[in-house]
Scaffold this motif. Sequence first.
Motif: not given
Length: 475
Positions: A359-388
């Motif tokens: 469980d802790h490994k899964h949470l860490l992987k998820k946070a690492q993925l979100e960190l990686k994604k956050s360093k790219r351009k956020d296309y959801y923010k560009v369009l002003g919509v939520g991720k869902n």
Amino acid sequence: QMICHLWYLAWYAAQPCLFYLYRQAEGFKEQGNAYYSKKDYSEAFNYYTKAIDVCPKNASYYGNRAATLMMLCRFREALEDSQQAVRLDDCFMKGHLREGKCHLSLGNGMAASRCFLKVLELDPSNREAQQEKKNAAALLEYEQMADFAFEKQDFRKVVYCMDRALASASACHRFKILKAECLALLGRYPEAQSVASDILRMDSTNADALYVRGLCLYYEDCIDKAVQFFVQALRMAPDHEKARLACRNAKALKAKKEEGNKAFKNNNFEAAYLLYTDALMIDPNNIKTNAKLYCNRATAGAKLKKVNKAIEDCSNAIKLDDTYIKAYLRRAQCYMDTEQYEEAVRDYEKVYQTEKTSDHKHLLKKAQLELKKSKRKDYYKVLGVGKNATEDEIKKAYRKRALMHHPDRHSAATPEVQKEEEKKFKEVGEAFTILSDPKKKIRYDNGHDLEDDGGFDGGGDAFIYFFYQDWQAHH
């Protein structure tokens, strides 16, 4: 002392029956001396006692038995014998010296000093008395320093002073208890319990030791057991103010914490938050319980959308107990909720290093993925919509943003503004190209690198592409 001994001898010689008793007592004393030389102090004690039973008015017998009791670490009994010896013979120098040593071992520096001064009156050059007088003065100084440090809540200083004092006053329960109390206040519970338990083995009714045992349990969040010890201490010493205060705090802390937990379970998060706040004000020294209370309040705060306050509470919990996994997990989740992914990764790494669960490994992987994604351009923010956002919501947002940043709308603006709007217009197109393509969107959401996909390659909306090309051709 030799004159006194000869006087006894002459007196007993004048009375044949008593002279026989004196010789019998002397025989017991000599046997006691022999056992004392062999370091068989228990047998020596028995023979000195026999000598005293036969001749209860002889100061040297009490002095010898006092010396034996001191070797057996029975200092209170040794003190009584020493005092009896000097009552019988005020010039009995060894008696005064032993009385002083007993007072010193029991932590009474003032009484010890008086005894050593008496020895020095009888023999000003007595080196042993000179040294012991210095030891008594040092003991009083350490005791005074400890009292001052305790008032300032400098508990480490108190422990230091008591260690030095106990080097001379090895049988002083008062010093041991003060040291144990400060060890408990410093969170060094096993050491504190060990000291208290040693005293209770010798004296099971010692209220101070019972109080310290309770204090350790209280600070280890075993509140019910702690209350039992406090109650027992108060039974032994009804006026024990520290035990009374600790008992009251323990009961109040338990009650407030349970009220807060009940309110939380009933989804009354505001009430739970206030109850945990009240509980935190009861005893700032209870580190372990307060760490849990901070974490509980953080959980309630997160439910109330007080995320920054929740992060602060988790940090306070960790400051009190840096092994508290639950606080790290709660803070990491708050960091995730506020998109502080680097901080979240740091906390999850700490957790996973401590407890390597799936469980802790899964949470860490998820946070690492979100960190990686956050360093790219956020296309959801560009369009002003939520991720869902749905496909329709993405299209509507795209049209709105495309019109907002369309070059023709800013033809009268300064070159700098036109350049900035052109850039934003292009980003809107890139965002729509990715988010309107199901395959690209999945890859983007999963954190994959999309550079190989060609980015804005015409796979998106043709309108914006050609409109953008037409606009460039006319400028």
